[in-house]
Motif scaffolding. Structure first.
Motif, short mmCIF file in Angstrom:
data_model
loop_
_atom_site.label_atom_id
_atom_site.label_comp_id
_atom_site.label_asym_id
_atom_site.label_seq_id
_atom_site.Cartn_x
_atom_site.Cartn_y
_atom_site.Cartn_z
N SER A 34 -5.30 -8.71 -6.83
CA SER A 34 -5.54 -7.27 -6.87
C SER A 34 -5.76 -6.71 -5.47
O SER A 34 -5.26 -5.63 -5.13
CB SER A 34 -6.75 -6.97 -7.74
N LEU A 35 -6.49 -7.46 -4.61
CA LEU A 35 -6.71 -7.00 -3.24
C LEU A 35 -5.40 -6.87 -2.50
O LEU A 35 -5.15 -5.86 -1.82
CB LEU A 35 -7.63 -7.99 -2.52
N GLY A 84 1.89 -6.76 -10.56
CA GLY A 84 1.25 -6.56 -11.85
C GLY A 84 -0.22 -6.22 -11.75
O GLY A 84 -0.81 -5.70 -12.71
N HIS A 85 -0.83 -6.48 -10.61
CA HIS A 85 -2.24 -6.15 -10.39
C HIS A 85 -2.42 -4.83 -9.66
O HIS A 85 -3.54 -4.49 -9.27
CB HIS A 85 -2.92 -7.26 -9.59
N ARG A 86 -1.35 -4.08 -9.44
CA ARG A 86 -1.42 -2.83 -8.66
C ARG A 86 -1.56 -1.64 -9.60
O ARG A 86 -0.92 -1.58 -10.66
CB ARG A 86 -0.15 -2.70 -7.80
N ASN A 87 -2.35 -0.67 -9.17
CA ASN A 87 -2.55 0.54 -9.97
C ASN A 87 -1.58 1.65 -9.60
O ASN A 87 -1.14 2.41 -10.46
CB ASN A 87 -3.99 1.05 -9.79
N ALA A 88 -1.25 1.77 -8.33
CA ALA A 88 -0.40 2.86 -7.86
C ALA A 88 1.07 2.43 -7.90
O ALA A 88 1.40 1.24 -7.85
CB ALA A 88 -0.78 3.25 -6.43
N PRO A 89 1.99 3.40 -7.99
CA PRO A 89 3.42 3.07 -7.96
C PRO A 89 3.83 2.61 -6.57
O PRO A 89 3.14 2.87 -5.57
CB PRO A 89 4.09 4.39 -8.34
N ILE A 90 4.98 1.95 -6.50
CA ILE A 90 5.46 1.40 -5.25
C ILE A 90 6.97 1.57 -5.16
O ILE A 90 7.66 1.63 -6.19
CB ILE A 90 5.06 -0.10 -5.12
#
Length: 1868
Positions: free
Chosen positions: A637-638, A667-673
């Protein structure tokens, strides 16, 4: 790099460049012609072959210098299909100025080195004399056949056994599945198993190949070199051995001999070798005749294959010597280089394997490159199926594999697939489904599980593991992968051999030197054991462990030729740091798990630091693998949150496993990329790793390696990426199969907003298939299909799609660009999601009619017949916003067709037909066709610039809607037509070569247009003949707005032909002609926004004109610039102007105008009664011209103003024949007038009857001229002002003015400033008045001038006031001036403004007063303003009372007493003493105390805003107590404490004659208020009482009011900003009837509510003389307003009710009550919620000067009644409407009434909603003659550029934050 290596690399690049350009000689010829335009390319090259021609042209380019050569190299890389791995070295070698190859310096006869080698005769080729030749050949053949058979037999023996042979990979004889092979670049056409046609360029890059295809190239000359690139574990070594086995089995029958070398073994050879030694001594020695065998191999080199495995591990650089021969010893890498270059064994086949990285320079540029990608899903399943022996095992393993995406990503690497299968083989029996896969989550744990599987009964001896790990680490650190028997202890060797961890093989360190070597079965296994030692060894501390957790960048084509051996070490360290590996590490290290946990923490901390950094693409991928190995969600996540929102990967290979690792982290990211892959070699099935990745918002691939397999894999992922909005795929090699998959996938992605398929070389059918998807993508905003192969027929199909698809807004095509822009409305998008089909849908047809389409088809080679088809499509389509067909081949016919169809196509903005081959003959056809279009706004045609542009106005329905939106008031417009009028069209035919013969035909075409506005014929060849003809044709064209005839070769005769048009053309108002710039423009009058923007506004209809703006007659003007104005020409010009209707303005400009010409002009101008203005600008005149112009006052009585500036600019203003004779104005500034011109000028001006203003500034009069002028002044009839500024006047003239001014009749005031401003004004009155004023500034009086000044003042008896500002008059000089100043009788005022006044002190200034020779009646001191004023009365008289008092109290023994005695003498009749902003010391207070006791006639004492001590205040009050006749006392704004106030109040008791008392801002406590009350009770004659901000509350107010009952004469009461409240207001109401003389009351800010307000207003009605009522900042409400409206005082002048809680109802009632009041001058209703309740007057207020409606929420609805009310107030000077909601409609209303408000000076419209349109309406209103000085428009929605433009047109508009209101001129 050494020089030889550089030379070798550039030679390869040179050979490759020659071969590339030989294939495209046409491109090369074009570039040579571009860089060498003067050279004949084909003249000298016809006799040469193609290759020699290319070499010659390259030499020519090189001979031009380094800059030309670098530019050419960049062109090659940008425009030709250069492989990426050759493009970078090509640019780095030649694109930046590195040395050129030797071929460039060689002569033209030189040949490449490979060709020169064929003629050499080697020593071992000799076979003796000719008779023995046949015998030698036979012997050679027999020896070679025996060697070849021996070679094949040896290879069969090596690979034939089921037991792995020496050097074979682990499990070599297990199932072999060939991995994915993909061409990266190929040197020549090749044949594939699929039967692709040879030479198809689409098959070269990115095509999948089989193993047989590796050797299918058809290269006939040069080396056949193939490089196999693959990451570790992809099976490169296995494939090399598999090729040997196949050859031995006869499957590769095209090769007679095959040799396999490994660079890891060749690295052990330290001596130099020849090629025969390499082949025979190191591989297999022939039984006999080695030289003959080698000779045979040379002669049959095309049947020889040499495989070199591990090129990336090569250690030794090639020799620095020249090319190596067969017997020249060289390092192994040098031999490899010679083989690749063809200098050894020319024609042989070379296959090298390597990890991705920078390939050595020894490889030729034409070498083929193949990427090895491992396994896809089908290959993995096939491998698993072959690996497991039984059916049940296969099914169980496949079930585990298909159920775990992670296992699939592991098995994509063949080496890991083998390890995984080995683990599953032992784990599956007895395990439930899914459990086995769960035990293999990472690569590291796979290896751990493999060790457990291989160990006997799962036991692994820790000592052996740790020792083997130490060997692995030391080998990696020293670059060692092959170990000798002495490097490993025997027990460890036995352990590793038993488990199959090591493999042994025979190594040769030189001829005859052989040994046994040992190596790990795979390099990754050695890295795993090295990581294990780092984690489990107690010999290494944490710092050493953390030092190995690093990320190395593995960019392709970087300078690092040999990759490191520690690349995967951080990955295994991260895997061993997972919690699952803790028991295993504890066992190996023989330590507890706490110790192991500490070691793991070190790794985790190092990874956290890396995760928080900003990394490059390769490092991010490596870190993703590391983080995935740890199985720590927190760390994942970090890293996921630390990734940038736009993640780019450039130019390095990516596999399925890489993308799987990246997807796992995302898969651990909250924001789009956003993911961007550019130039990256991609594994064909790697997009499958993105399945279900919801975080990806933008996805872009740009690579030449992407083919159908890649497209198919991408198609399987797209539909699962729910957040994907933007998809890009560029530069691919996708064919029909791949496109079909993509199209099907796009239909399942309705969320897509942008799709880009640039540079994919799609054919027509592919593009059409893609656009069919548009209806299925409701949110799509852009589809980019640029740089694909689209034909013209397909382009027309695309326009049909754009017309029919309801979501398409723009189709943009320009050369290679092809873009669809879409913007569907939300409701349409929802419909399209449910109904993808467009056919037969009525709702969609309705949508198509409501939308607008922009169509740009530029440079598409469209012809006339294509235009017909396009028109047919567009007629059935939606409204068109813009159509751009520029750069095509429509010719005259196509342009005519488009022009005729323009009126039917509903084009809203423009139609561009530029650069379409339109001819002069075609202009007439286009013009005729365009004249029928009712919406045409402008047609711009320029054949010179190839411009043909139609601009259209909005259609009538749209205009009508615009009228409704603006909703202009009825009074603002004239008769509004029932139908919207047509907008005048502008026709601009510039630079078309038009002549006089074309005019009749053009005008005939123009007559068909009934709404012609602007006509532009500039830049043609009409000549005077054309102008004469056009003057006859113009009446038939209707009312134009402008006609431009510039740059048509006209002479001055054309002016005389055009001036009669003023009488024949009613629309003609302005004729502008300039000879220098050849400008000839005829204009009408443009109003409103037309003048601002050069055309009508979209917010205002073209026919709406404001009636108020057209009530006055617009003057006609003739502007003639830069022409030769001779007397005859001027006379002829004036004759032609006689019939011109008036008013007429004439503006002329020429280089020089002679006196004769000026006289002629003035003579004829006097005979033009319609003339209103004559202007001569930028015209040099003689010194006689001022006299001629001054004489013109008497020659022409109609002249109103003569303005001559700098002998270059003349302006004459004339009165109309209807105006009465009035004042005149003469300005002769900067004309060089001197003394000699004064008398004749004054004599000529004396003939003028009423000269109001005379300006002679900036001349050269000097002191003599000024004296002469002042002597002539009585003759001049000046009644206003005389300006003599900037005339070099000295101090002598000032002293002379003091004497002369009193004798000047009607001169009232003179002002002189000798500073930098240099001003000199004299103001006059029409009648002689008593008293004159003289103001002198910065005159720098010296001591010698004071006596002269005093003498002059003593003689100037009529001079009553003198102001000296900064005249360097010091304290001593002022004292002397006062002593010398002696008048016979009268009053004289002296004001001194000097800096020293602020610091001298009151005592020093009073001491000056003692020297006055007259009685001082007034003293005023202001230290802050640096002012000291005295009023003197002459002659001096003694006051008997003062004399007696002086004798009684003064002791002459001290200086203080003497000063007091002198002051008593000079100030005996002092009536006013004012001290403002001073600092009174105690000494000054004592002096004033003594002085005040003697001032028996003092009536006014003011001490304001000053600092005085308590003791000093006591002294002052003691002195004031003796001033019994004091009438005014002002002690306001002093910083007194309450004790001081009590002292002051005690003195008030005896001042019973006070008429005015101001104690504002003084603290009035209870005791002080009691004293004040007691004092007020004795002031029966008090008229004004001001007690503002004194802290008086309701109780104190009650006491105060009781004392006021005795003040029956009170006229002013000021109690503002106290807190009397309703209680105090009610008590005040009770005493108001006892104040019948009250005229002003101020109760602002007292907390009075409706209860107190109502009673107060009722009582105020009894004050019959009340004039000023101020009740603001109290919450009075509408109840009080209602009562006030009923009880309004009859003599009210000022009403202030700001922030009084009034609403609409209260304001209306007040306005009705105020309507018609004859005395009201000021009204303030600011900060009340009035909205539409603004004052509505019907009778008006005749004396109203100011109305304040700031922040009253007034909007456009109230604008009309407000404007109507303002007009009824003729004396209005200031209107404050800032901080409201007024818009353009309100501005239009105010602009309409501005001309009728003659006295208005300021209008404040800050912070409203007025746009540029409304501001321009205000400009129009100001132009009607309003006398307003400023209109404030700060903080309105007007851009700075527009504000600047508006202010340049009308300077009275002020957009600044601070008020910069212009000051009126003095004396006006």
């Amino acid at each position: 790099m050494d020089p030889d290596s550089l030379q070798l690399g550039t030679e390869h690049l040179w050979n490759w460049l020659v071969r590339l350009l030989s294939k495209d000689s046409g491109w090369l010829n074009a570039k040579v012609k571009f860089f060498l335009p003067k050279m004949d390319v084909c003249s000298g090259d016809k006799a040469q072959d193609a290759t020699q021609g290319v070499i010659l042209q390259l030499r020519r380019l090189h001979a031009q210098g380094q800059a030309t050569w670098q530019a050419f190299i960049h062109c090659v890389c940008m425009e030709l299909d250069v492989p990426l791995d050759l493009e970078v070295p090509l640019l780095s070698t030649w694109g930046h100025g590195v040395a050129f190859p030797s071929q460039l310096e060689a002569g033209e006869e030189s040949q490449p080195a490979s060709q020169l080698q064929h003629g050499l005769k080697r020593p071992y080729q000799s076979c003796g004399s000719s008779p023995r030749l046949k015998q030698c050949k036979k012997q050679q053949l027999e020896l070679a056949q025996r060697y070849l058979q021996l070679l094949k037999t040896s290879t069969q023996q090596r690979y034939g056994s089921k037991i792995p042979g020496p050097g074979q990979p682990l499990a070599f004889h297990q199932a072999y599945i060939p991995p994915i092979l993909q061409w990266s670049r190929t040197p020549a056409p090749f044949r594939t198993q699929e039967g692709m046609a040879p030479g198809d360029p689409k098959a070269e890059d990115g095509a999948d190949v089989s193993i047989r295809d590796l050797f299918s190239t058809r290269t006939d000359k040069g080396p056949r070199v193939t490089v196999l690139l693959g990451k570790a574990g992809m099976g490169k070594t296995t494939l090399a051995h598999r090729l040997c086995q196949r050859w031995a089995d006869g499957q590769l029958d095209r090769f007679q001999a095959l040799f396999l070398f490994e660079f890891r073994q060749l690295n052990l050879i330290t001596r130099l070798l020849t090629l025969p030694q390499l082949l025979f001594d190191l591989y297999l020695n022939p039984e006999a005749g080695a030289d003959l065998v080698f000779q045979y191999l040379e002669e049959n080199a095309n049947g020889v294959l040499l495989i070199f495995d591990g090129l990336d591990q090569a250690l030794h650089p090639r020799s620095s010597r020249g090319q190596a021969g067969p017997e020249d010893p060289s390092p192994a890498l040098a031999l490899f280089s010679s083989l690749c270059r063809g200098t050894l064994l020319p024609g042989c086949w070379v296959l090298a394997t390597s990890r991705p990285g920078k390939l050595p320079d020894c490889l030729p540029a034409e070498a083929a490159t193949v990427h090895m990608w491992g396994f896809d899903r089908l290959r993995v399943e096939e491998y698993v199926g072959r690996f497991f022996p039984d059916q049940s095992g296969q099914e169980a393993a496949l079930a585990e594999l298909r159920g775990s995406r992670h296992l699939q990503s592991l098995c994509a690497v063949p080496a890991l697939c083998q390890v995984t299968c080995l683990c599953l083989l032992r784990l599956l029996p007895g395990s439930p489904p899914g459990q086995s896969a769960a035990l293999l989550p990472t690569v590291t744990q796979n290896y751990v599980q493999m060790l457990s599987t291989l160990g006997p009964r799962g036991y692994l001896p820790p000592e052996a593991l740790l020792e083997l790990s130490e060997v692995a680490l030391s080998g990696l650190q020293t670059g060692k992968v092959i170990f000798s028997v002495g490097d490993i202890h025997p027990p460890t060797m036995a352990f590793a051999a038993a488990l199959g961890l090591l493999t042994s093989f025979c190594i040769c360190t030189g001829p005859g030197h052989r040994d046994t070597g040992y190596a790990f079965t795979h390099l990754s296994l050695q890295e795993f054991f090295a990581a294990l030692y780092l984690m489990a060894s107690p010999k290494l501390d944490g710092n050493a462990l953390a030092g190995h957790v690093t990320l190395s960048s593995r960019w392709v084509l970087r300078t690092k030729a040999r990759l490191g051996l520690l690349d995967h070490l951080p990955t295994f360290l991260a895997g061993l740091a997972s919690r699952a590996c803790r028991p295993f590490l504890s066992c190996v290290a023989q330590r507890d798990e706490m110790w192991v946990s500490a070691r793991q923490t070190v790794v985790m901390q190092a990874l956290r630091k890396l995760a928080a950094r900003r990394l490059t693409g390769p490092k991010i991928v490596a870190l993703c693998h590391c983080v995935g190995e740890t199985q720590e969600p927190e760390l994942a996540s970090l890293m996921a949150q630390s990734l940038p929102c736009h993640l780019s990967f450039h130019n390095f290979p990516l596999t399925y496993a890489d993308l799987a690792a990246l997807t796992s982290i995302l898969g651990h990211r909250n924001a789009p990329i956003h993911l961007d892959f550019e130039g990256c070699p991609l594994e064909p099935h790697c997009p499958e790793a993105l399945v279900g990745c919801e975080q990806v918002e933008n996805l872009s691939f740009k690579s030449r390696k992407c083919g159908d397999a890649f497209a198919e894999a991408l198609s399987r992922s797209l539909s699962t990426m729910g957040s994907l909005k933007k998809l890009g795929l560029a530069g691919s090699k996708i064919t029909a199969r791949g496109i079909s998959h993509l199209v099907q996938a796009l239909r399942l992605c309705p969320q897509l907003e942008e799709v880009s398929f640039q540079d994919n070389q799609f054919k027509d059918w592919a593009v059409l298939n893609i656009v069919e998807v548009l209806p299925c993508l409701p949110r799509l905003q852009k589809l980019d299909l640029s740089r694909n192969n689209v034909s013209l027929s397909t382009l027309l199909c695309l326009t049909k799609v754009a017309v029919e698809c309801p979501t398409v807004r723009t189709l943009q095509v320009r050369e290679a660009e092809l873009i669809f822009l879409l913007s569907p409305p939300p409701e349409t998008a929802a419909e399209l999601q449910g109904a993808p089909e467009l056919q037969g849908n009525a709702g969609q047809r309705e949508e198509a009619q409501s939308r607008s389409l922009t169509l740009r088809l530029q440079q598409c080679q469209l012809r006339g017949h294509d235009a017909q088809e396009l028109i047919a499509q567009l007629r059935e389509g939606p409204r068109l916003d813009e159509v751009d067909l520029s750069g095509n081949q429509l010719d005259d016919e196509g342009c005519r067709l488009m022009a005729e169809a323009a009126s039917q196509l509903h084009i809203a903005r423009s139609l561009d037909l530029s650069d379409n081959g339109l001819s002069v003959e075609g202009v007439h056809c286009v013009l005729s066709a365009a004249s029928t279009c009712r919406t045409l706004a402008e047609l711009r045609i320029s054949l010179l610039h190839k411009t043909v542009v139609f601009t259209f106005a909005p259609e009538q329905e749209k205009q009508t809607g615009s009228w409704d939106r603006v909703a202009l008031p009825v009074s603002l417009t004239c008769q509004m037509p029932s139908e919207p009028p047509l907008r005048p069209a502008a026709i601009r035919l510039t630079h078309c070569g038009l002549q006089a013969k074309h005019l009749e035909q053009l005008c005939r075409a123009l007559r068909g247009s009934c709404h012609l506005g602007d006509l532009d014929f500039s830049g043609n060849a009409l000549g005077d003949e054309g102008v004469a003809q056009l003057a006859q044709l113009l009446p038939g064209l209707g009312a134009l707005q402008s006609l431009d005839l510039s740059e048509n070769g006209l002479s001055l005769d054309a002016v005389f032909m055009l001036t009669p048009c003023f009488s024949t053309l009613p629309w003609l108002l302005h004729l502008d002609i300039s000879s220098d710039s050849q400008r000839v423009v005829l204009r009408g009058d443009r109003r409103g926004r037309d003048r601002l923007a050069g055309g009508s506004s979209p917010e205002f209809p073209a026919g709406a004109q404001f009636s108020a703006f057209h009530q006055r007659c617009v003057p006609r003007s003739l502007c003639l610039r830069q022409c030769q104005l001779e007397p005859l020409s001027l006379a002829r010009l004036c004759e032609t102007l006689k019939k011109c209707p008036g008013p007429l303005e004439v503006k002329l400009s020429c280089e020089v105008l002679s006196d004769q010409s000026l006289e002629t002009l003035l003579h004829h101008l006097a005979r033009l009664p319609q003339l209103s203005l004559l202007q001569l600008s930028q015209t040099r005149l003689s010194l006689k011209s001022p006299l001629l112009l001054a004489d013109f006052f008497s020659l022409c009585p109609r002249v109103r103003k003569v303005d001559l500036r700098s002998l270059c600019h003349v302006t004459l203003h004339f009165r109309s024949s209807k105006e009465r004779e009035g004042e005149c104005c003469g300005r002769f500034t900067g004309c060089g007038l001197s003394q000699e011109h004064v008398e004749p000028l004054c004599w000529l001006l004396s003939k003028c009857e009423d000269l109001n203003e005379l300006d002679l500034s900036a001349n050269m009069l000097g002191d003599d001229g000024l004296r002469c002028l002042l002597e002539c002044l009585p003759q001049l009839p000046v009644s206003g002002s005389l300006d003599l500024s900037h005339n070099s006047i000295s101090l002598e003239s000032v002293l002379g003015l003091v004497k002369i001014l009193p004798s000047c009749p009607r001169a009232q005031e003179a002002s002189v400033n000798l500073g930098s401003e240099q001003s000199f004004w004299i103001h006059f009155s029409r009648q002689e008045e008593a008293g004159k004023t003289l103001r002198l500034s910065q005159c720098n009086f010296g001591p010698e001038h004071v006596s002269r000044l005093a003498t002059g003042l003593n003689q100037a008896l009529k001079l009553t006031a003198l102001t000296l500002t900064r005249c360097c008059l010091g304290l001593e000089q002022l004292t002397r001036l006062l002593s010398l100043l002696r008048w016979p009788v009268g009053l004289f005022s002296l004001r001194v403004e000097e800096p020293w006044v602020g610091t001298a002190g009151v005592l020093a200034l009073l001491e000056v007063c003692t020297q006055a020779s007259g009685n001082i009646t007034e003293i005023s001191i202001s230290e802050t303003q640096q002012q000291f004023s005295l009023q003197l009365e002459f002659p001096r008289q003694e006051n008997p009372e003062a004399v007696a008092l002086r004798l009684a109290h003064c002791d002459l023994g001290t200086h203080h007493s003497l000063l007091v005695w002198q002051l008593m003498e000079t100030c005996a009749k002092l009536q006013l003493l004012s001290l403002s902003q001073v600092n009174l010391c105690d000494t000054s207070s004592l002096l004033l105390q003594s002085l005040l006791r003697s001032l028996s006639e003092l009536k006014t004492f003011r001490l304001t805003s000053s600092c005085v001590s308590s003791e000093g205040l006591a002294h002052l009050m003691s002195g004031l107590s003796h001033c019994h006749h004091l009438e005014e006392l002002d002690l306001s704004n002093n910083p007194f404490v309450e004790k001081d106030t009590e002292v002051l109040m005690a003195v008030l008791e005896g001042m019973c004659w006070l008429k005015r008392l101001d104690l504002s801002h003084l603290p009035l406590g209870s005791s002080a208020l009691a004293l004040l009350t007691q004092g007020l009770s004795h002031m029966s004659v008090l008229r004004s009482l001001r007690l503002s901000r004194n802290g008086i509350r309701d109780v104190g107010c009650l006491q105060l009011l009781e004392a006021l009952r005795a003040a029956s004469s009170l006229k002013e009461l000021g109690l503002s900003h106290n807190q009397i409240g309703d209680f105090g207001a009610q008590h005040l109401a009770a005493i108001l009837p006892g104040l019948p003389e009250l005229r002003k009351i101020d109760l602002s800010g007292n907390g009075i509510g409706p209860a107190g307000g109502v009673q107060l207003v009722e009582s105020l009605a009894l004050c019959e003389h009340l004039e000023e009522l101020m009740l603001g900042y109290n919450v009075l409400g509408d109840v009080t307003a209602l009562m006030l409206a009923q009880k309004l005082p009859h003599h009210l002048r000022v009403l202030h009710l700001p922030s009084s809680g009034l609403s609409l109802e209260g304001a209306l009632l007040l306005s009705q009550a105020l309507d018609g009041c004859p005395y009201v001058e000021e009204i303030s209703l600011a900060v009340n919620s009035l909205a539409t309740g603004v004052p509505h007057f019907h009778q008006g207020l005749p004396l109203l000067r100011q109305i304040d409606l700031v922040s009253c929420e007034i909007d456009n609805h109230a604008a009309k009644p407000l404007a109507a009310s303002l007009v009824l107030c003729p004396a209005l000077e200031e209107v404050l409407l800032s901080w409201n909601l007024l818009g353009d409609e309100a501005a239009a209303e105010l602009a309409r009434v501005l001309p009728r408000m003659s006295r208005l000076k300021k209008m404040d419209l800050e912070k409203n909603q007025i746009t540029a349109c409304g501001a321009w309406l205000l400009v129009e209103g100001l132009a009607q003659g309003s006398g307003i000085q400023v209109i404030r428009l700060w903080n309105n929605p007007i851009s700075p550029d527009m504000a600047q433009h508006l202010q340049s047109k009308e300077p009275r508009l002020d957009f600044a934050f601070f008020d910069k209101q212009p000051q009126p001129p003095r004396g006006s």
